[in-house]
Design an enzyme around this catalytic site. Structure first.
Site, PDB file in Angstrom:
ATOM      1  N   CYS A  15      21.051  26.862 -72.945  1.00  0.00           N
ATOM      2  CA  CYS A  15      21.489  26.293 -71.666  1.00  0.00           C
ATOM      3  C   CYS A  15      20.969  24.869 -71.497  1.00  0.00           C
ATOM      4  CB  CYS A  15      20.995  27.164 -70.520  1.00  0.00           C
ATOM      5  SG  CYS A  15      21.462  26.519 -68.906  1.00  0.00           S
ATOM      6  N   SER A  23      -6.269   7.913 -35.635  1.00  0.00           N
ATOM      7  CA  SER A  23      -5.099   8.765 -35.429  1.00  0.00           C
ATOM      8  C   SER A  23      -5.225   9.400 -34.046  1.00  0.00           C
ATOM      9  CB  SER A  23      -5.018   9.822 -36.528  1.00  0.00           C
ATOM     10  OG  SER A  23      -6.198  10.562 -36.529  1.00  0.00           O
ATOM     11  N   LEU A  24      -4.271  10.218 -33.709  1.00  0.00           N
ATOM     12  CA  LEU A  24      -4.279  10.847 -32.384  1.00  0.00           C
ATOM     13  C   LEU A  24      -4.316  12.353 -32.540  1.00  0.00           C
ATOM     14  CD1 LEU A  24      -1.429   8.760 -30.683  1.00  0.00           C
ATOM     15  CD2 LEU A  24      -3.864   8.627 -30.152  1.00  0.00           C
ATOM     16  N   CYS A  29      26.124  31.773 -65.757  1.00  0.00           N
ATOM     17  CA  CYS A  29      25.411  30.543 -65.411  1.00  0.00           C
ATOM     18  C   CYS A  29      26.401  29.405 -65.188  1.00  0.00           C
ATOM     19  CB  CYS A  29      24.448  30.186 -66.541  1.00  0.00           C
ATOM     20  SG  CYS A  29      23.731  28.545 -66.377  1.00  0.00           S
ATOM     21  N   CYS A  63      19.421  32.464 -65.468  1.00  0.00           N
ATOM     22  CA  CYS A  63      20.351  32.288 -66.570  1.00  0.00           C
ATOM     23  C   CYS A  63      19.678  32.819 -67.815  1.00  0.00           C
ATOM     24  CB  CYS A  63      20.668  30.806 -66.723  1.00  0.00           C
ATOM     25  SG  CYS A  63      21.349  30.407 -68.333  1.00  0.00           S
ATOM     26  N   GLU A  89       3.700  -0.544 -34.219  1.00  0.00           N
ATOM     27  CA  GLU A  89       4.469   0.225 -35.194  1.00  0.00           C
ATOM     28  C   GLU A  89       5.650  -0.606 -35.694  1.00  0.00           C
ATOM     29  OE1 GLU A  89       2.952   3.247 -35.232  1.00  0.00           O
ATOM     30  OE2 GLU A  89       4.347   4.665 -36.160  1.00  0.00           O
ATOM     31  N   LYS A 113       3.873  16.189 -29.404  1.00  0.00           N
ATOM     32  CA  LYS A 113       4.986  16.146 -30.347  1.00  0.00           C
ATOM     33  C   LYS A 113       6.200  16.914 -29.814  1.00  0.00           C
ATOM     34  CE  LYS A 113       3.806  14.379 -34.380  1.00  0.00           C
ATOM     35  NZ  LYS A 113       3.440  15.185 -35.419  1.00  0.00           N
ATOM     36  N   ASP A 160       8.164   6.659 -34.426  1.00  0.00           N
ATOM     37  CA  ASP A 160       8.107   7.282 -35.748  1.00  0.00           C
ATOM     38  C   ASP A 160       8.335   6.228 -36.826  1.00  0.00           C
ATOM     39  OD1 ASP A 160       7.844   9.172 -37.661  1.00  0.00           O
ATOM     40  OD2 ASP A 160       9.786  10.129 -37.322  1.00  0.00           O
ATOM     41  N   TYR A 186      20.495 -22.214 -29.106  1.00  0.00           N
ATOM     42  CA  TYR A 186      19.324 -21.892 -29.937  1.00  0.00           C
ATOM     43  C   TYR A 186      19.535 -22.436 -31.352  1.00  0.00           C
ATOM     44  CZ  TYR A 186      15.638 -19.249 -32.257  1.00  0.00           C
ATOM     45  OH  TYR A 186      14.531 -18.906 -32.991  1.00  0.00           O
ATOM     46  N   ASP A 187      20.724 -22.156 -31.899  1.00  0.00           N
ATOM     47  CA  ASP A 187      21.023 -22.602 -33.262  1.00  0.00           C
ATOM     48  C   ASP A 187      20.929 -24.118 -33.387  1.00  0.00           C
ATOM     49  OD1 ASP A 187      21.379 -19.996 -33.879  1.00  0.00           O
ATOM     50  OD2 ASP A 187      23.587 -20.058 -33.853  1.00  0.00           O
ATOM     51  N   LYS A 196       6.248   8.091 -28.699  1.00  0.00           N
ATOM     52  CA  LYS A 196       5.507   8.084 -29.957  1.00  0.00           C
ATOM     53  C   LYS A 196       6.465   7.621 -31.046  1.00  0.00           C
ATOM     54  CE  LYS A 196       2.356  10.592 -32.959  1.00  0.00           C
ATOM     55  NZ  LYS A 196       2.857   9.928 -34.141  1.00  0.00           N
ATOM     56  N   CYS A 252      25.864  26.849 -68.342  1.00  0.00           N
ATOM     57  CA  CYS A 252      26.185  27.169 -69.742  1.00  0.00           C
ATOM     58  C   CYS A 252      27.082  28.387 -69.891  1.00  0.00           C
ATOM     59  CB  CYS A 252      24.903  27.368 -70.548  1.00  0.00           C
ATOM     60  SG  CYS A 252      24.057  28.912 -70.160  1.00  0.00           S
ATOM     61  N   ASP A 274      23.243 -18.445 -27.826  1.00  0.00           N
ATOM     62  CA  ASP A 274      22.938 -18.456 -29.256  1.00  0.00           C
ATOM     63  C   ASP A 274      23.210 -19.829 -29.843  1.00  0.00           C
ATOM     64  OD1 ASP A 274      22.474 -15.850 -28.797  1.00  0.00           O
ATOM     65  OD2 ASP A 274      23.955 -15.051 -30.230  1.00  0.00           O
ATOM     66  N   ALA A 275      24.318 -20.456 -29.386  1.00  0.00           N
ATOM     67  CA  ALA A 275      24.699 -21.765 -29.942  1.00  0.00           C
ATOM     68  C   ALA A 275      23.632 -22.813 -29.630  1.00  0.00           C
ATOM     69  CB  ALA A 275      26.047 -22.196 -29.380  1.00  0.00           C
ATOM     70  N   TYR A 324       6.823  -3.079 -32.629  1.00  0.00           N
ATOM     71  CA  TYR A 324       6.497  -2.785 -31.233  1.00  0.00           C
ATOM     72  C   TYR A 324       4.985  -2.667 -31.105  1.00  0.00           C
ATOM     73  CZ  TYR A 324      11.422  -1.780 -30.521  1.00  0.00           C
ATOM     74  OH  TYR A 324      12.774  -1.880 -30.439  1.00  0.00           O
ATOM     75  N   LYS A 336      -1.948   8.295 -22.633  1.00  0.00           N
ATOM     76  CA  LYS A 336      -3.200   7.540 -22.707  1.00  0.00           C
ATOM     77  C   LYS A 336      -3.818   7.441 -21.318  1.00  0.00           C
ATOM     78  CE  LYS A 336      -1.497   4.714 -26.512  1.00  0.00           C
ATOM     79  NZ  LYS A 336      -0.899   3.429 -26.919  1.00  0.00           N
ATOM     80  N   GLU A 347       3.963   6.887 -23.224  1.00  0.00           N
ATOM     81  CA  GLU A 347       4.776   5.989 -24.065  1.00  0.00           C
ATOM     82  C   GLU A 347       5.501   6.810 -25.120  1.00  0.00           C
ATOM     83  OE1 GLU A 347       1.933   3.644 -26.152  1.00  0.00           O
ATOM     84  OE2 GLU A 347       1.114   2.739 -24.346  1.00  0.00           O
TER      85      GLU A 347
HETATM   86  S1  IVH Z   1      -1.967   4.491 -30.007  1.00  0.00           S
HETATM   87  C1  IVH Z   1      -6.362   4.743 -30.694  1.00  0.00           C
HETATM   88  N1  IVH Z   1       0.541   4.562 -29.287  1.00  0.00           N
HETATM   89  O1  IVH Z   1       0.741   7.613 -33.982  1.00  0.00           O
HETATM   90  C2  IVH Z   1      -4.937   5.129 -30.615  1.00  0.00           C
HETATM   91  N2  IVH Z   1      -0.005   5.267 -31.464  1.00  0.00           N
HETATM   92  O2  IVH Z   1      -0.849   9.938 -34.601  1.00  0.00           O
HETATM   93  C3  IVH Z   1      -4.112   4.400 -31.565  1.00  0.00           C
HETATM   94  N3  IVH Z   1       1.938   5.942 -32.815  1.00  0.00           N
HETATM   95  O3  IVH Z   1      -1.290   6.031 -36.340  1.00  0.00           O
HETATM   96  C4  IVH Z   1      -2.711   4.790 -31.556  1.00  0.00           C
HETATM   97  N4  IVH Z   1       3.449   5.558 -31.290  1.00  0.00           N
HETATM   98  O4  IVH Z   1       0.963   4.982 -35.884  1.00  0.00           O
HETATM   99  C5  IVH Z   1      -0.336   4.802 -30.267  1.00  0.00           C
HETATM  100  N5  IVH Z   1       2.714   4.544 -28.523  1.00  0.00           N
HETATM  101  C6  IVH Z   1       1.853   4.777 -29.485  1.00  0.00           C
HETATM  102  C7  IVH Z   1       2.248   5.255 -30.753  1.00  0.00           C
HETATM  103  C8  IVH Z   1       1.285   5.497 -31.711  1.00  0.00           C
HETATM  104  C9  IVH Z   1       3.222   5.957 -32.531  1.00  0.00           C
HETATM  105  C10 IVH Z   1       1.384   6.378 -34.098  1.00  0.00           C
HETATM  106  C11 IVH Z   1       0.377   5.456 -34.695  1.00  0.00           C
HETATM  107  C12 IVH Z   1      -0.815   6.289 -35.054  1.00  0.00           C
HETATM  108  C13 IVH Z   1      -0.266   7.667 -34.958  1.00  0.00           C
HETATM  109  C14 IVH Z   1      -1.325   8.638 -34.535  1.00  0.00           C
END
Ligand code: IVH
Length: 678
Positions: free
Chosen positions: A432, A81-82, A408, A426, A174, A314, A119, A35-36, A117, A411, A32-33, A224, A290, A115
């Site tokens: 009240c 979305s997935l 209550c 109440c 994310e 999930k 949050d 780098y600093d 998921k 009151c 670290d030093a 990430y 995937k 991978e």
């Molecule tokens: S891939 C085309 N990988 O989950 C696919 N999504 O329910 C694009 N998420 O909006 C998403 N971890 O925000 C992917 N390892 C991961 C993820 C991930 C979390 C989220 C992402 C997406 C949502 C879909």
């Protein structure tokens, strides 16, 4: 190039590289030093040559000034979305569909990447010639918000990419707040008496949506990467290779992830992740599966807004065991008492939970929960804490049943629960404090005391300024009390005072309705006025007498009795009359029993619909056919078969004039233009 300039470029290069080793790879090569020291040297050079400062210099992460507002960004490639899977059966179906589309033989397994998921918040980062140019939130998937100023403050967001870089690159991933950061942030907030965040996800979202990048910079967020959305050069042939490449470019990839064959690999990965979830530094809510091969992904394509080649498996909501320490009864704006279980504080999925709503007495009975019980707690929809069940086998004996209080907690007024109802209330009503705003708003409303212009915003302020506690206080208001209110002016104050004064002249039904006695609506108020003719008459009524009134059943009778016997309510009514609230003597309408009417023929003063409306508002019923029980048939011009039927059954027939008389006697205002001269 001057020596200084050369040195400066070399320093930046080295700092980018070492930041990547440290933050993204967790594998520093220098201390670290050291780098600093490099960082300090760069700062000195930039100070001497401010013209050489560029936005992607390692010193410029928190450079930007606070924004005035966010601007929106249209995503070049939609953020998808997935689809979710919830069970091993769903996984088997997912795998089968993929194999069918890829026309794979029975013996061949699909290559998958599993991978965590994450949050957090989905984010898209755009790089041009290796430099970060834009960070955008997901938004609706098509259009998000530009949060570049905040994302560039994250050490895990490379400002410059490493190695051979494509001309154009858009990376998806994310933004997260690590659990440890979240806990200490909340501890600090609590110590300062500030609002705490419900969970790391909300904390991350709140931090990303800051206009001032210095706030986001102090929140310990991490980025990430998990996909490439757009790239000017051909992509690696598999997702596995893409993840390795993203790492080389400088991004952090969430561990643990792995590549393997067929659904059995996915199943094992899922159970491994589920078991080790709490050990991870960040919150995850499942696993993403995937298809590894990019050409297979291309064949599979997309359906609606999700890829066919990926799915989110999930986790079930996390459940923990804790104990019920007690129950608090909260009084809502309508007087409803809600039991809230006080719990031994526990961590449920990264959030400390110390209470959970029990909703009502039926829910308490359903759970059969008592104070002292061990209970299983989870967060419904991952947010609201809920008690799932009682662990009866843990019952030791020292238990206390949960019963609603008789008074209550706010009151002190009596608490009532009508038979068969789950909600205790109440009975303090206007008195009240918990119900003050609601009941005053009702009191002044158009169909009650009709104080024109005195809306919720004024009442709220009057309560906050401690000017109004109960209805009679409204009639004692002076201009001096009104003028300090926010947005109040001379003219407005005069108008309000006039409207208040004007409302002193009212009718008994309006007055009764304004009191806000539960289940006493306008129609019941009118029936009560008709029956008792005076407030005194009503106040002396017995239960039997009340039950004789059309419209009053046992529930309403009990609410009325409780209300009338409450000392505070008597005082409220007395005060109002003392302040000059008055009404004319009640005209008794012959034949008015709140009964059923039939309209026939054409009325000259109003449409049949309007007539119907008037009757319904008075609490009468309007029927389409005549029977012996019909109170009267109101016959306009050219009345036909219904009139004949009435005559046959001996049902009274009223003319339009009779009908208008009834309306007037009931206090219905008929506008002069529509009233026919009679
Ligand atoms: S891939 C085309 N990988 O989950 C696919 N999504 O329910 C694009 N998420 O909006 C998403 N971890 O925000 C992917 N390892 C991961 C993820 C991930 C979390 C989220 C992402 C997406 C949502 C879909």
């Amino acid at each position: 190039m001057s020596r200084d300039r050369q040195r400066l470029e070399a320093l930046r290069e080295r700092l980018h590289y070492h930041a990547h080793r440290y933050y993204s790879l967790d594998d520093p090569e220098i201390s670290d030093a050291e780098y600093d020291a490099l960082f300090a040297e760069l700062k000195v050079l930039e100070h001497q040559h401010p013209e050489w400062i560029v936005p992607d210099s390692p010193t410029q992460r928190v450079g930007a000034q606070p924004l005035a507002a966010f601007s929106s960004v249209v995503h070049r490639v939609a953020m998808l979305s997935l689809d979710n899977i919830f069970s091993e059966q769903d996984l088997a179906d997912f795998d089968r569909r993929i194999r069918e589309r890829l026309q794979l033989p029975e013996s061949a397994d699909v290559g998958y990447v599993c991978e965590p998921k994450l949050d957090g918040l989905a984010m898209s980062l755009r790089y041009v010639q290796g430099s970060l140019v834009q960070a955008a939130t997901r938004g609706d998937g098509q259009q998000g918000e530009d949060v570049t100023h905040n994302l560039r403050t994250l050490p895990t967001v490379p400002l410059r990419l490493q190695g051979t870089v494509p001309d154009r690159l858009e990376v998806r991933g994310e933004v997260l707040m690590p659990k440890s950061v979240f806990l200490s942030l909340n501890e600090q907030a609590q110590a300062r008496g500030e609002k705490i965040f419900a969970n790391p996800r909300n904390a991350a979202a709140g931090s990303v949506r800051q206009l001032d990048p210095r706030v986001a910079a102090g929140r310990g967020l991490e980025f990430y990467a998990y996909a490439v959305a757009d790239c000017s050069t051909p992509l690696p042939s598999s997702h596995t290779l893409t993840l390795h490449w993203l790492r080389e470019l400088g991004f952090k990839i969430a561990e643990p992830w792995g590549t393997g064959w067929g659904p059995s690999f996915c199943r094992d990965s899922y159970h491994y992740l589920a078991q080790n979830r709490s050990r991870l530094p960040f919150d995850i809510d499942g696993m993403v599966v995937k298809v590894d091969g990019v050409s297979a992904q291309q064949i599979l394509g997309y359906v609606a807004r999700a890829p066919r080649w990926a799915a989110a498996w999930k986790f079930p909501a996390e459940q923990v065991v804790t104990h019920v320490l007690g129950v608090d009864w909260q009084v809502g704006r309508t007087g409803a008492l809600t039991p809230v279980a006080r719990l031994e504080p526990v961590n449920v999925g990264g959030v400390i939970v110390s209470n959970a709503t029990l909703h009502n007495i039926d829910e308490i009975a359903r759970l059969d929960v008592q104070v002292g019980d061990a209970v299983v707690l989870y967060r419904a929809g991952d947010v609201i804490p809920k008690i799932d069940r009682v662990l009866f086998e843990e019952r030791t004996g020292a238990l206390q049943p949960i019963v609603p209080p008789t008074a209550c907690p706010v009151c002190g007024a009596e608490v009532i629960r009508p038979e068969g109802e789950a909600i205790s209330r109440c009975s303090g009503g206007l008195y009240c404090p918990a119900q003050r705003l609601e009941s005053l708003c009702h009191f002044v409303s158009r169909r009650a005391m009709d104080i024109d212009g005195l809306g919720e915003q004024w009442i709220k302020q009057l309560i906050d300024h401690d000017q109004v506690h109960q209805p009679a206080d409204l009639y004692r208001l002076t201009k001096v009390q009104l003028l300090p209110l926010d947005r109040m002016g001379e003219k407005l104050a005069d108008n309000l005072l006039q409207a208040i004064a004007h409302s002193r002249e009212t009718t008994l039904p309006r007055f009764l309705y304004a009191l806000g006695i539960r289940t006493v609506g306008e129609a019941t108020a009118r029936s009560l006025a008709q029956h008792f003719r005076s407030l005194e008459g009503l106040l002396q009524a017995s239960r039997e007498e009340l039950l004789r009134v059309a419209d009053v059943g046992p529930v309403t009778a009990d609410f009325l009795l409780t209300f009338m016997h409450q000392e505070t309510n008597r005082k409220i009514m007395d005060d109002l009359r003392e302040c000059g609230v008055h009404w004319p003597a009640v005209q008794v309408v012959a034949g008015w029993q709140g009964g059923s009417f039939v309209l026939t023929g054409t009325l000259s003063s109003m449409s049949r619909d309007e007539a119907r409306e008037h009757l319904l508002r008075l609490g009468a019923k309007v029927s389409g056919s005549v029977s012996r029980k019909t109170q009267a048939v109101i016959a306009g011009a050219e009345a036909g078969s219904k009139l004949a039927e009435a005559e046959r059954l001996g049902v009274p027939v009223w003319s339009e004039a009779d009908f208008l008389n009834l309306l007037r006697e009931q206090g219905v205002e008929l506008s002069s233009t529509t009233t026919h001269p009679i």
